[in-house]
Design an enzyme around this catalytic site. Structure first.
Site, PDB file in Angstrom:
ATOM      1  N   LYS A 127       7.291  44.927  32.496  1.00 32.79           N
ATOM      2  CA  LYS A 127       8.380  46.164  32.274  1.00 32.79           C
ATOM      3  C   LYS A 127       9.074  45.987  31.087  1.00 32.79           C
ATOM      4  O   LYS A 127       9.061  44.888  30.544  1.00 32.79           O
ATOM      5  CB  LYS A 127       9.556  46.037  33.382  1.00 32.79           C
ATOM      6  CG  LYS A 127       9.145  46.149  34.894  1.00 32.79           C
ATOM      7  CD  LYS A 127       9.071  47.724  35.420  1.00 32.79           C
ATOM      8  CE  LYS A 127       8.766  47.881  36.844  1.00 32.79           C
ATOM      9  NZ  LYS A 127       9.783  47.286  37.822  1.00 32.79           N
ATOM     10  N   HIS A 130      14.338  46.475  27.364  1.00 36.41           N
ATOM     11  CA  HIS A 130      14.885  47.656  26.821  1.00 36.41           C
ATOM     12  C   HIS A 130      16.463  47.181  26.278  1.00 36.41           C
ATOM     13  O   HIS A 130      16.795  46.179  26.639  1.00 36.41           O
ATOM     14  CB  HIS A 130      14.873  48.669  27.612  1.00 36.41           C
ATOM     15  CG  HIS A 130      15.690  48.565  29.008  1.00 36.41           C
ATOM     16  ND1 HIS A 130      16.812  48.387  29.294  1.00 36.41           N
ATOM     17  CD2 HIS A 130      15.073  48.535  30.233  1.00 36.41           C
ATOM     18  CE1 HIS A 130      17.336  48.243  30.435  1.00 36.41           C
ATOM     19  NE2 HIS A 130      16.017  48.099  31.168  1.00 36.41           N
ATOM     20  N   HIS A 133      18.728  45.425  28.489  1.00 41.68           N
ATOM     21  CA  HIS A 133      18.428  43.745  28.586  1.00 41.68           C
ATOM     22  C   HIS A 133      19.014  42.824  27.697  1.00 41.68           C
ATOM     23  O   HIS A 133      19.361  41.861  27.651  1.00 41.68           O
ATOM     24  CB  HIS A 133      16.905  43.569  28.668  1.00 41.68           C
ATOM     25  CG  HIS A 133      16.380  43.764  30.116  1.00 41.68           C
ATOM     26  ND1 HIS A 133      15.346  44.534  30.012  1.00 41.68           N
ATOM     27  CD2 HIS A 133      16.567  43.378  31.325  1.00 41.68           C
ATOM     28  CE1 HIS A 133      14.906  44.638  31.494  1.00 41.68           C
ATOM     29  NE2 HIS A 133      15.811  43.765  32.210  1.00 41.68           N
TER      30      HIS A 133
HETATM   31  N1  ARG Z   1      15.267  40.672  36.828  1.00 39.50           N
HETATM   32  C1  ARG Z   1      16.534  41.526  37.225  1.00 39.50           C
HETATM   33  C2  ARG Z   1      16.500  42.830  36.333  1.00 39.50           C
HETATM   34  O1  ARG Z   1      16.128  42.964  35.414  1.00 39.50           O
HETATM   35  C3  ARG Z   1      17.798  40.515  36.883  1.00 39.50           C
HETATM   36  C4  ARG Z   1      17.765  39.193  37.551  1.00 39.50           C
HETATM   37  C5  ARG Z   1      19.279  38.860  37.551  1.00 39.50           C
HETATM   38  N2  ARG Z   1      19.570  37.606  37.934  1.00 39.50           N
HETATM   39  C6  ARG Z   1      19.614  36.940  39.211  1.00 39.50           C
HETATM   40  N3  ARG Z   1      19.433  35.797  39.446  1.00 39.50           N
HETATM   41  N4  ARG Z   1      19.331  37.999  40.275  1.00 39.50           N
HETATM   42  O2  ARG Z   1      17.394  43.419  37.004  1.00 39.50           O
END
Ligand code: ARG
Length: 572
Positions: A127, A130, A133
């Site tokens: 993905k 962006h 992030h």
């Molecule tokens: N990968 C997730 C996202 O892009 C964020 C992860 C956040 N960290 C966690 N330990 N849940 O939305």
């Protein structure tokens, strides 16, 4: 550096019977503006004790302290005693510290022996990375640097979103419409396009969904072909993310993402069963959280698969056992507040008292000023494009300034990237904000380029008098700070003195903007000093004192920028 508030409290304690220095220290205030001195001691509460009017007490104290060398002046204003510190002493104290510690100025060993985990960035494989992030990435990077400066052992974790049913879809889509060459050339854009296509086609042909589920099941069982494809997608995506991280100068100690915990779920479920907190609900297994006003946490789906939340719980257990953290910090958008409240509660119910050491550090959203960020591909703004555009624009701006040709590229990168990062960290993290190029790249506003430019300006003064600077560092010249004790110099040096406390405050609040705002102040004070006073004067003693102020300002800005993850170029 001496704690001047403590020093003042100590001197007061000698004069005030019945009050000890610690109590007095708590009563001392910092006046709202410097015309009222560095500290103020209110006497209202002493009236009863001394059976006198507070104004009278304040007046008497001021008179008694008149000869103290620690103070330049002690003034009585109404019921307050206002303290003006001995400027030369306060400044000299800070100068000695800066000259000795250099890049270490502002650091402490507050957290010695304790481990802090900072989890940040954590994008999803295949993905786009962006602009949203960007926030987690730069806020998290700064928080890890702040904790490192406070003496903690920091572990930087990128909890990659590299697991879940979407990988079944992606594998199916790749097999049907994908090209190896495209994935190698543009991994994320290609993988994303297959994924989008999958959804379009699945609307017409629902059997694709079944195929994806079966494919994900094979992946979960570790079937060779599916696992290899998934691994490859992960590697290619990571390669692309790494490009952004390199540009930002960001490193991680661990990329243990969601998939890393896929074989660590049974244990989580066993503990939940032992504690009797797992319930059956419509075939799924859940932890009821209605007593805490939250929807249930779904731990395992009807088909046996685990979820995002289950992996977070498994990850926390693993981290506690592996790192024995003092704090486990998650820098994740505020949209996930409920998710974190839910699973923090679940681990508490599992009997882990360290749930209190887990901290969610949320942040608000970025929106785009319409038209500012054009993208080749619809709505998604790719972070790499933003950074590259910022570098490009910066190159145009600094071409007209006095950057030597061979340093142009590096400076454009330092300033272009720094501008975007600094802008991210300028506001309270929880606030939503609108991304605007004018705000990011303004060299005169409260921006990264402005602060960097101020640093470069201080560097250029120091370059012109290298002999003196060397003598100051070596100690063969000791500056008489009484020769640089104007209001402008003193305000600046006060801000320098405050820097170590600012780093502590930023750590306590998980708030890099505390540092950003402080170094904007230091930069503004320095620029005022630079305009008001001639630094490179003929008289050597005077010059040395002013150079010492310049060194202190430059070092504070540099160290502050470093904690934000922003470079401090010497020329701009
Ligand atoms: N990968 C997730 C996202 O892009 C964020 C992860 C956040 N960290 C966690 N330990 N849940 O939305």
């Amino acid at each position: 550096m001496k704690d001047l508030k403590k020093l003042t409290a100590g001197i007061l304690a000698e004069k005030l019977e019945g009050l000890d220095a610690a109590d007095i220290e708590k009563m001392i205030e910092t006046p709202p503006d410097s015309t009222l001195g560095d500290y103020a001691f209110p006497c209202f509460r002493l009236a009863k004790m001394f059976r006198k009017a507070p104004q009278m007490i304040a007046q008497e104290i001021a008179e008694q302290l008149a000869g103290e060398t620690a103070f330049h002046e002690v003034r009585n204003v109404n019921a307050y005693v206002n303290f003006f510190m001995n400027r030369a002493e306060a400044e000299a104290d800070a100068v000695v510290d800066v000259l000795e510690k250099k890049d270490e100025f502002g650091r402490s060993d507050l957290g010695a022996g304790k481990t802090v985990i900072v989890e940040f960035s954590s994008p999803n494989i295949a993905k786009p990375f962006h602009i949203g992030h960007l926030r987690s990435t730069v806020i998290g990077n700064s928080i890890n640097k702040i904790y490192d400066a406070l003496g903690y052992d920091v572990v930087r974790i990128n909890h990659l979103g590299d697991y879940g049913t979407q990988f079944g879809k992606m594998i199916v889509a790749y097999r049907k419409w994908g090209s190896e060459e495209d994935v190698r050339r543009e991994p994320i854009k290609s993988l994303l396009s297959y994924y989008v296509r999958f959804h379009d086609e699945a609307e017409k042909d629902p059997s694709l969904e079944d195929e994806a589920r079966a494919t994900f099941a094979r992946l979960e069982q570790g079937e060779k072909e599916e696992t290899e494809l998934w691994k490859w997608f992960r590697e290619e995506s990571l390669r692309e993310f790494t490009y952004v991280y390199d540009l930002l100068g960001i490193e991680f100690d661990s990329y243990a993402g969601e998939s890393f915990y896929s074989d660590k779920m049974d244990r989580v479920i066993d503990i939940m069963n032992e504690k009797g907190i797992l319930q059956e609900s419509q075939g799924a297994q859940i932890v009821d959280l209605s007593d805490y006003n939250m929807p249930p946490a779904i731990i395992r789906k009807k088909d046996g698969s685990t979820l995002y939340i289950t992996r977070d719980i498994a990850a926390a257990l693993y981290r506690k056992e592996t790192y024995d953290f003092f704090k486990n910090i998650y820098v994740v958008a505020s949209q996930q507040n409920l998710h974190f409240s839910q699973w923090f509660k679940v681990i508490e119910l599992m009997g882990f008292d360290w749930s209190e050491q887990c901290v969610h550090v949320p942040f608000g959203m970025v929106s785009l000023e319409s038209g500012t960020l054009s993208t080749r591909k619809g709505q998604v703004v790719f972070l790499l494009d933003v950074l590259n555009k910022s570098i490009e624009r910066t190159r145009e701006i600094i071409k007209e300034k006095n950057v030597p040709a061979e340093a142009l590229e590096q400076t454009a990168k330092d300033v272009g990237v720094g501008a975007v990062v600094f802008n991210e960290l300028s506001n309270n993290r929880i606030k939503d904000y609108v991304f605007s190029w004018d705000k990011v790249l303004n060299f005169d506003g409260e921006t990264g380029p402005y602060v960097q430019y101020t640093h470069a300006r201080a560097s250029s003064v120091l370059r012109r008098t290298e002999e003196d600077v060397k003598a100051l560092y070596e100690g063969s010249a000791v500056p008489d700070m009484a020769l640089a004790s104007s209001d402008a110099a003193y305000e600046l040096m006060k801000a320098v003195r405050k820097f170590p406390k600012i780093v502590e405050e930023a750590g306590e609040k998980y708030e890099p903007s505390v540092i950003t705002r402080h170094i904007i102040d230091v930069a503004q004070y320095f620029n005022k000093f630079y305009h008001d006073e001639h630094i490179l004067v003929e008289d050597r003693e005077e010059r040395l004192a002013r150079l010492a102020v310049t060194i202190a300002a430059k070092q504070t800005i540099k160290n502050g920028l470093a904690l934000l993850g922003v470079a401090a170029p010497d020329r701009m």
